[in-house]
Motif scaffolding. Structure first.
Motif, PDB file in Angstrom:
ATOM      1  N   HIS A  24       5.591   5.931 -33.992  1.00 10.24           N
ATOM      2  CA  HIS A  24       3.813   5.329 -34.665  1.00 10.24           C
ATOM      3  C   HIS A  24       3.563   3.581 -33.757  1.00 10.24           C
ATOM      4  O   HIS A  24       5.046   3.579 -32.986  1.00 10.24           O
ATOM      5  N   LEU A  25       2.828   2.905 -33.437  1.00  9.52           N
ATOM      6  CA  LEU A  25       2.635   1.865 -33.846  1.00  9.52           C
ATOM      7  C   LEU A  25       1.659   1.565 -34.387  1.00  9.52           C
ATOM      8  O   LEU A  25       0.895   2.304 -35.615  1.00  9.52           O
ATOM      9  N   VAL A  26       1.483  -0.047 -35.189  1.00 12.76           N
ATOM     10  CA  VAL A  26       1.300  -0.711 -35.627  1.00 12.76           C
ATOM     11  C   VAL A  26       0.420  -2.066 -35.705  1.00 12.76           C
ATOM     12  O   VAL A  26       1.772  -2.281 -34.277  1.00 12.76           O
ATOM     13  N   ALA A  27      -0.356  -2.741 -35.458  1.00 14.44           N
ATOM     14  CA  ALA A  27      -0.549  -3.824 -35.249  1.00 14.44           C
ATOM     15  C   ALA A  27      -1.382  -4.915 -36.437  1.00 14.44           C
ATOM     16  O   ALA A  27      -2.633  -4.056 -37.219  1.00 14.44           O
ATOM     17  N   GLU A  28      -1.830  -5.489 -36.733  1.00 13.85           N
ATOM     18  CA  GLU A  28      -1.568  -6.796 -37.408  1.00 13.85           C
ATOM     19  C   GLU A  28      -2.530  -7.719 -37.195  1.00 13.85           C
ATOM     20  O   GLU A  28      -1.151  -8.449 -36.323  1.00 13.85           O
ATOM     21  N   TYR A  29      -3.009  -8.493 -37.766  1.00 15.24           N
ATOM     22  CA  TYR A  29      -3.279  -9.759 -37.730  1.00 15.24           C
ATOM     23  C   TYR A  29      -4.342 -10.958 -39.108  1.00 15.24           C
ATOM     24  O   TYR A  29      -4.748  -9.765 -39.961  1.00 15.24           O
ATOM     25  N   LEU A  30      -2.991 -11.857 -39.032  1.00 12.68           N
ATOM     26  CA  LEU A  30      -3.967 -12.297 -40.137  1.00 12.68           C
ATOM     27  C   LEU A  30      -4.642 -13.794 -39.794  1.00 12.68           C
ATOM     28  O   LEU A  30      -3.907 -14.295 -39.243  1.00 12.68           O
ATOM     29  N   ALA A  31      -5.556 -14.022 -40.143  1.00 14.49           N
ATOM     30  CA  ALA A  31      -5.868 -15.896 -39.930  1.00 14.49           C
ATOM     31  C   ALA A  31      -6.146 -16.135 -41.615  1.00 14.49           C
ATOM     32  O   ALA A  31      -7.187 -15.576 -42.357  1.00 14.49           O
ATOM     33  N   PRO A  32      -5.778 -17.122 -41.919  1.00 13.69           N
ATOM     34  CA  PRO A  32      -5.197 -17.823 -42.708  1.00 13.69           C
ATOM     35  C   PRO A  32      -6.365 -18.962 -43.603  1.00 13.69           C
ATOM     36  O   PRO A  32      -6.856 -19.157 -42.492  1.00 13.69           O
ATOM     37  N   GLY A  33      -6.288 -18.756 -44.426  1.00  7.39           N
ATOM     38  CA  GLY A  33      -7.006 -19.741 -45.095  1.00  7.39           C
ATOM     39  C   GLY A  33      -6.325 -21.088 -46.268  1.00  7.39           C
ATOM     40  O   GLY A  33      -5.572 -21.191 -45.454  1.00  7.39           O
ATOM     41  N   ASN A  34      -7.441 -21.626 -46.955  1.00  9.98           N
ATOM     42  CA  ASN A  34      -7.201 -22.776 -46.829  1.00  9.98           C
ATOM     43  C   ASN A  34      -6.209 -23.162 -47.819  1.00  9.98           C
ATOM     44  O   ASN A  34      -6.148 -24.245 -49.039  1.00  9.98           O
ATOM     45  N   TYR A  35      -5.963 -21.538 -48.384  1.00  8.79           N
ATOM     46  CA  TYR A  35      -4.535 -21.413 -49.341  1.00  8.79           C
ATOM     47  C   TYR A  35      -3.302 -22.459 -48.601  1.00  8.79           C
ATOM     48  O   TYR A  35      -2.772 -23.632 -49.980  1.00  8.79           O
ATOM     49  N   TYR A  36      -3.032 -22.202 -47.583  1.00  8.93           N
ATOM     50  CA  TYR A  36      -1.967 -22.596 -47.115  1.00  8.93           C
ATOM     51  C   TYR A  36      -2.691 -24.639 -46.487  1.00  8.93           C
ATOM     52  O   TYR A  36      -2.727 -24.369 -46.137  1.00  8.93           O
ATOM     53  N   ALA A  37      -0.756 -25.322 -46.986  1.00 15.03           N
ATOM     54  CA  ALA A  37      -1.447 -26.528 -46.186  1.00 15.03           C
ATOM     55  C   ALA A  37      -2.641 -26.856 -44.739  1.00 15.03           C
ATOM     56  O   ALA A  37      -2.178 -25.134 -43.648  1.00 15.03           O
ATOM     57  N   ASP A  38      -2.530 -28.070 -44.518  1.00 15.09           N
ATOM     58  CA  ASP A  38      -2.821 -28.211 -42.909  1.00 15.09           C
ATOM     59  C   ASP A  38      -2.705 -27.627 -41.525  1.00 15.09           C
ATOM     60  O   ASP A  38      -2.778 -26.597 -41.008  1.00 15.09           O
ATOM     61  N   ASN A  39      -0.941 -27.880 -42.439  1.00 14.92           N
ATOM     62  CA  ASN A  39      -0.332 -27.142 -40.895  1.00 14.92           C
ATOM     63  C   ASN A  39       0.017 -26.151 -41.133  1.00 14.92           C
ATOM     64  O   ASN A  39       0.984 -25.482 -39.886  1.00 14.92           O
ATOM     65  N   ARG A  40      -0.296 -25.330 -41.327  1.00 12.03           N
ATOM     66  CA  ARG A  40      -0.175 -24.433 -42.363  1.00 12.03           C
ATOM     67  C   ARG A  40      -0.683 -22.822 -42.052  1.00 12.03           C
ATOM     68  O   ARG A  40      -1.331 -21.864 -43.121  1.00 12.03           O
ATOM     69  N   ARG A  41      -2.210 -22.891 -41.106  1.00  4.34           N
ATOM     70  CA  ARG A  41      -3.454 -22.053 -41.001  1.00  4.34           C
ATOM     71  C   ARG A  41      -3.356 -21.768 -39.287  1.00  4.34           C
ATOM     72  O   ARG A  41      -4.627 -21.739 -39.131  1.00  4.34           O
ATOM     73  N   ASP A  42      -2.673 -21.208 -38.953  1.00  2.00           N
ATOM     74  CA  ASP A  42      -2.220 -20.688 -37.442  1.00  2.00           C
ATOM     75  C   ASP A  42      -1.964 -19.551 -37.215  1.00  2.00           C
ATOM     76  O   ASP A  42      -1.790 -18.421 -38.442  1.00  2.00           O
ATOM     77  N   GLU A  43      -3.019 -18.611 -37.380  1.00  3.08           N
ATOM     78  CA  GLU A  43      -3.405 -16.714 -37.163  1.00  3.08           C
ATOM     79  C   GLU A  43      -1.948 -16.934 -36.413  1.00  3.08           C
ATOM     80  O   GLU A  43      -1.107 -17.531 -35.918  1.00  3.08           O
ATOM     81  N   SER A  44      -1.396 -15.439 -37.224  1.00  5.41           N
ATOM     82  CA  SER A  44      -0.438 -14.845 -37.135  1.00  5.41           C
ATOM     83  C   SER A  44      -0.297 -13.419 -36.245  1.00  5.41           C
ATOM     84  O   SER A  44      -1.780 -12.809 -36.614  1.00  5.41           O
ATOM     85  N   PHE A  45       0.379 -12.524 -35.463  1.00  5.21           N
ATOM     86  CA  PHE A  45       0.063 -11.398 -35.419  1.00  5.21           C
ATOM     87  C   PHE A  45       1.691 -10.479 -35.669  1.00  5.21           C
ATOM     88  O   PHE A  45       2.786 -10.913 -35.593  1.00  5.21           O
ATOM     89  N   PHE A  46       1.039  -9.314 -35.564  1.00  9.12           N
ATOM     90  CA  PHE A  46       2.508  -8.235 -35.747  1.00  9.12           C
ATOM     91  C   PHE A  46       2.250  -7.079 -35.242  1.00  9.12           C
ATOM     92  O   PHE A  46       1.235  -6.197 -35.035  1.00  9.12           O
ATOM     93  N   VAL A  47       3.301  -6.572 -34.252  1.00  7.48           N
ATOM     94  CA  VAL A  47       3.444  -5.980 -33.235  1.00  7.48           C
ATOM     95  C   VAL A  47       4.118  -4.636 -33.209  1.00  7.48           C
ATOM     96  O   VAL A  47       5.649  -5.367 -33.416  1.00  7.48           O
ATOM     97  N   ARG A  48       4.759  -3.589 -33.705  1.00 10.42           N
ATOM     98  CA  ARG A  48       5.363  -2.545 -33.827  1.00 10.42           C
ATOM     99  C   ARG A  48       6.047  -1.036 -33.292  1.00 10.42           C
ATOM    100  O   ARG A  48       4.086  -0.283 -32.856  1.00 10.42           O
ATOM    101  N   ALA A  49       6.696  -0.817 -32.081  1.00  5.71           N
ATOM    102  CA  ALA A  49       6.555   0.674 -31.488  1.00  5.71           C
ATOM    103  C   ALA A  49       8.148   1.002 -32.111  1.00  5.71           C
ATOM    104  O   ALA A  49       8.771   0.347 -32.015  1.00  5.71           O
ATOM    105  N   GLU A  50       7.166   2.431 -32.639  1.00  2.88           N
ATOM    106  CA  GLU A  50       9.109   3.229 -33.546  1.00  2.88           C
ATOM    107  C   GLU A  50       9.234   4.684 -32.339  1.00  2.88           C
ATOM    108  O   GLU A  50       7.656   4.938 -32.332  1.00  2.88           O
ATOM    109  N   LEU A  51       9.926   4.605 -32.445  1.00  2.00           N
ATOM    110  CA  LEU A  51       9.725   6.304 -31.889  1.00  2.00           C
ATOM    111  C   LEU A  51      11.146   6.725 -32.888  1.00  2.00           C
ATOM    112  O   LEU A  51      12.172   6.237 -32.755  1.00  2.00           O
TER     113      LEU A  51
END
Length: 458
Positions: free
Chosen positions: A427-454
């Motif tokens: 499989h291939l899996v990809a995820e993207y998170l755009a954080p909101g105002n629940y997190y502190a000001d210094n915890r709002r940078d976007e985040s990615f996850f990508v995985r390839a599996e055989l």
């Protein structure tokens, strides 16, 4: 050659030796097989702060398993499965890791993740009994699936005794399960390479009574259950947990949790299906009275076309801790700390709880599934995430949660799953998170996850 690399190579060789051996041992009461899972993972911004030195992760995972089953007769079966998994971390740099002991080449844990004996229909009766280390998944695994959340899907075992009564004429099944789970791999059957690793943060015992019925309502499964879980702390220096060559801090739980729930999974029409589950939790957790609730449902429409198109809508509610109450309202996922709807969020939950410990959540999800090729399935989802409460009671919450908003963010996920034949899948899996105002000001940078599996299986 680096000795850790030598061990990783040896583990891979042992796993790859499985096919020829399996081909020789398929006749008679004994059967065995093997599989090999290879993963490449990229994670951008664990902790949602771009300025941290260890937020980006790039690593490989190599997991080999060999198992054997011996059938003494039609009623008694013994099963064992030996697992080894090693890792290689390209990022972060070991000097940037937040706890000492980081292993860039992790030589791997080797242990039995299944070692059990199964008595089926004892003496021709409706009773069955399974004793020992085993995998246990109840319902969709919302509350009971993973007894070893720290090792990151290397294993999911529970040390348990499971008694099952099947009432065929009533279409009903009743399970009584006793769990006695060690916090680490030091208990028999302990790891074979001599290294003791943490599998969860506390020693856990529990009892589950789980009833299922398939005949009361046509095309519907109805489940009811009661769960008791006792947590006894596993105190380690600094609360550091060691697993997969990457030590990290995570606190223990203590207390007694009781849970009562209902679940329904029904086909409403030829095209519509509904799955819903709700649970109430009470008891004590870390010297506070617990009063929590959770609800999880999915509505699915199947188009019944050549691509097997499906669309679904989910709503999940997990109560959060009310900062104005002395009691604890934070939902506890029990043995459900695994990536049920997001691989990326597993790494973000420690900002306020622990690895994989989903709580304080309102989640609205819409998704689409299609069989885009006879061998390949595509899954695409969007999740809107909110917090139920804006609690900054703990040190981690004070540092990482704003206390001013409840929107966790927008999460997009996509999977491409392929099964070429009975031996090869991936499989291939990809995820993207755009954080909101629940997190502190210094915890709002976007985040990615990508995985390839055989995955290779024999």
């Amino acid at each position: 050659m680096n000795p850790d690399r030598t061990l990783i190579a040896a583990g891979l060789a042992a796993a790859l030796a499985g096919p020829s051996a399996h081909a020789e041992m398929t006749a008679g009461p004994f059967d065995w097989g093997a599989d090999l899972r290879l993963r490449q993972i990229f994670i951008d911004n664990v902790g949602l702060n771009d300025n941290s030195a260890s937020v980006d992760r790039t690593f490989q995972r190599y997991r080999g398993r060999v198992w054997g089953t011996y059938r003494l007769d039609d009623q008694i079966t013994a099963r064992a499965r030996l697992i080894w998994e090693g890792r290689h971390y390209q990022d972060p740099n070991p000097s940037s890791w937040r706890a000492p002991g980081f292993e860039q080449w992790y030589s791997g844990g080797m242990l039995f993740d299944q070692l059990a004996i199964d008595f089926k229909r004892i003496g021709g009766s409706p009773f069955s009994l399974k004793l020992g280390r085993q995998d246990i998944i109840l319902g969709n695994g919302w509350l009971v699936l993973d007894g070893s959340p720290i090792d990151g899907s290397r294993t999911i075992y529970l040390d348990a005794a499971r008694a099952t009564y099947v009432a065929d004429t009533l279409g009903a099944t009743l399970d009584l399960i006793y769990i006695d789970q060690s916090a680490d791999t030091g208990r028999l059957p302990q790891s074979l390479n001599g290294n003791v690793e943490d599998q969860t943060e506390q020693h856990e015992t529990g009892v589950i009574l789980y009833a299922r019925n398939t005949s009361l309502i046509q095309d519907a499964d109805l489940d009811g259950y009661f769960i008791y879980k006792h947590d006894r702390p596993n105190l380690t220096p600094g609360g550091i947990r060691v697993n997969n060559g990457a030590p990290f801090p995570s606190p223990s739980d203590a207390g007694d949790i009781y849970a009562a729930g209902l679940r329904a999974d029904a086909k409403l029409t030829a095209n519509w299906a509904l799955r819903a589950e709700g649970v109430y939790e009470w008891g004590t957790r870390n010297q506070r009275d617990l009063d929590a609730f959770g609800f999880n449902n999915r509505l699915t429409y199947s188009f019944d076309d050549t691509l097997k198109n499906q669309v679904h809508a989910d709503f999940e509610y997990l109560s959060g801790d009310d900062p104005d109450s002395r009691d604890d309202q934070a939902f506890n996922p029990l043995w459900g700390r695994w990536p049920q709807w997001s691989e990326l969020m597993i790494y973000q939950w420690p900002l306020e709880s622990r690895v994989g410990e989903a709580t304080n959540l309102q989640r609205l999800n819409v998704g689409w599934i299609a069989q885009v090729h006879p061998t390949t399935q595509l899954l695409v989802d969007y999740h809107a995430l909110w917090a139920d409460e804006q609690n900054t009671r703990t040190a981690a919450q004070l540092a990482n949660i704003s206390g001013e908003g409840d929107f966790r963010g927008h999460l997009f996920t996509a999977w491409l799953k392929a099964k070429l034949d009975k031996h090869v899948s991936g499989h291939l899996v990809a995820e993207y998170l755009a954080p909101g105002n629940y997190y502190a000001d210094n915890r709002r940078d976007e985040s990615f996850f990508v995985r390839a599996e055989l995955s290779l299986a024999w």
